[in-house]
Design an enzyme around this catalytic site. Structure first.
Site, PDB file in Angstrom:
ATOM      1  N   ASP A   1       7.931 -11.165   9.366  1.00  0.00           N
ATOM      2  CA  ASP A   1       9.077 -11.894   9.956  1.00  0.00           C
ATOM      3  C   ASP A   1       9.656 -11.080  11.110  1.00  0.00           C
ATOM      4  O   ASP A   1      10.030 -11.626  12.153  1.00  0.00           O
ATOM      5  CB  ASP A   1      10.206 -12.089   8.922  1.00  0.00           C
TER       6      ASP A   1
ATOM      7  N   GLY B   1       1.111 -11.386   1.958  1.00  0.00           N
ATOM      8  CA  GLY B   1       1.580 -10.833   0.678  1.00  0.00           C
ATOM      9  C   GLY B   1       0.775 -11.228  -0.549  1.00  0.00           C
ATOM     10  O   GLY B   1       0.252 -10.351  -1.244  1.00  0.00           O
TER      11      GLY B   1
END
Ligand code: ARG
Length: 289
Positions: free
Chosen positions: A192, A75
């Site tokens: 995730d 990110g």
């Protein structure tokens, strides 16, 4: 060598020689148990600055006979490159909209930058690592999560065969969270969730999330060392687990359907993995079924 003294819980004095023996004998039983077990590690994008010790621990665990698999995010690096390239980021309910141009940057950063760097670092530290991406060999099949978010995928299925093959050959696979859409398009997927699905498909013993949070915390900010999935659900309902922790804990809870133990640890802490996996007490939060 100077001898330092410490005390047992009963108050008896113990020398550091005894302490070393204690630590090693405690670790030994975990090391035996981890032999041949698949451990899926999710390295958050914010982790990449603190990765030296994390990667060292992973290499040691591999040398001790465990089978680590790494999934990474990216990110902060993606944001950095979008800014550098002057590509405006649109958000919808806090989620990034991935248009075709953004997807190009996501792919470049995940594969070309983060993945390659992790593989290179592991290799330089003596690990036998190999980089791959969810789209390689149709490993991660996905569908578009929500048309409005663009090229963002939701995992449909994971074929673990190629990873199993690599583990058998002694590799540490390092995986970028991209998936294959129905018509062959590449989709950007939350790391995730890729880690959770992969851990399930591989029948992993543990799924370990490394990020910059100390674990699941109580309302007063202290860390909860161990809890059950039901307790974690209750803490979400009660609002104790809030904000950015909700998707992470939800991914943990989903993963618990297939993986007996999920751990959340702070990758900035020294040798947090050895301490979490090879001591009774651990160093983060462990969620059990
Ligand atoms: N080392 C043990 C295991 O990996 C126990 C870990 C305990 N961790 C904790 N956060 N309470 O299963």
């Amino acid at each position: 060598m100077t001898i330092m003294f410490d005390r047992t819980p009963e108050g008896d004095i113990i020398s550091d020689q005894h302490l070393i023996a204690r630590v090693l004998s405690e670790a030994l039983s975990y090391i035996n148990y981890l032999k041949g077990k698949i451990l899926v590690f999710k390295l958050g994008g914010s982790m990449l600055e603190h990765q030296q010790e994390v990667l060292q621990d992973i290499i040691w665990l591999h040398q001790l006979g465990a089978l680590p698999v790494l999934v990474h995010g990216g990110g902060p690096y993606i944001n950095e490159w979008l800014t550098k390239l002057n590509i405006p980021t649109r958000f919808l309910d806090g989620l990034r909209v991935t248009d075709a141009e953004t997807l190009e940057v996501v792919r470049m950063v995940l594969r070309g930058q983060v993945n390659q760097r992790l593989v290179l670092m592991l290799s330089q530290m003596g690990g036998k690592a190999i980089g791959l991406c969810g789209t390689d060999g149709d490993m991660v099949q996905a569908h578009i999560a929500d048309e409005r978010l663009g090229y963002v995928g939701e995992v449909e299925s994971v074929d673990p065969a190629s990873i199993q093959g690599l583990l058998e050959q002694g590799f540490i696979p390092v995986i970028a969270p991209l998936g294959q859409g129905p018509d062959g398009t590449c989709l950007n997927i939350n790391a995730d969730l890729v880690a959770a699905h992969l851990a399930g498909a591989l029948n992993a013993e543990k799924l370990i999330f490394l990020s910059n949070v100390i674990g699941i915390c109580r309302a007063d900010g202290t860390r909860i060392s161990e809890l059950s999935d039901a307790e974690a659900r209750r803490l979400i309902d009660e609002g104790v687990i809030s904000g950015g922790m909700i998707p992470k804990v939800s991914a943990c809870l989903d993963a618990l359907a297939a993986v007996p133990r999920v751990h959340i640890v702070d990758g900035r802490e020294p040798h947090v993995l050895l301490r979490e996996l090879c001591t009774d007490q651990g160093a983060g939060t462990m969620i059990i079924r």
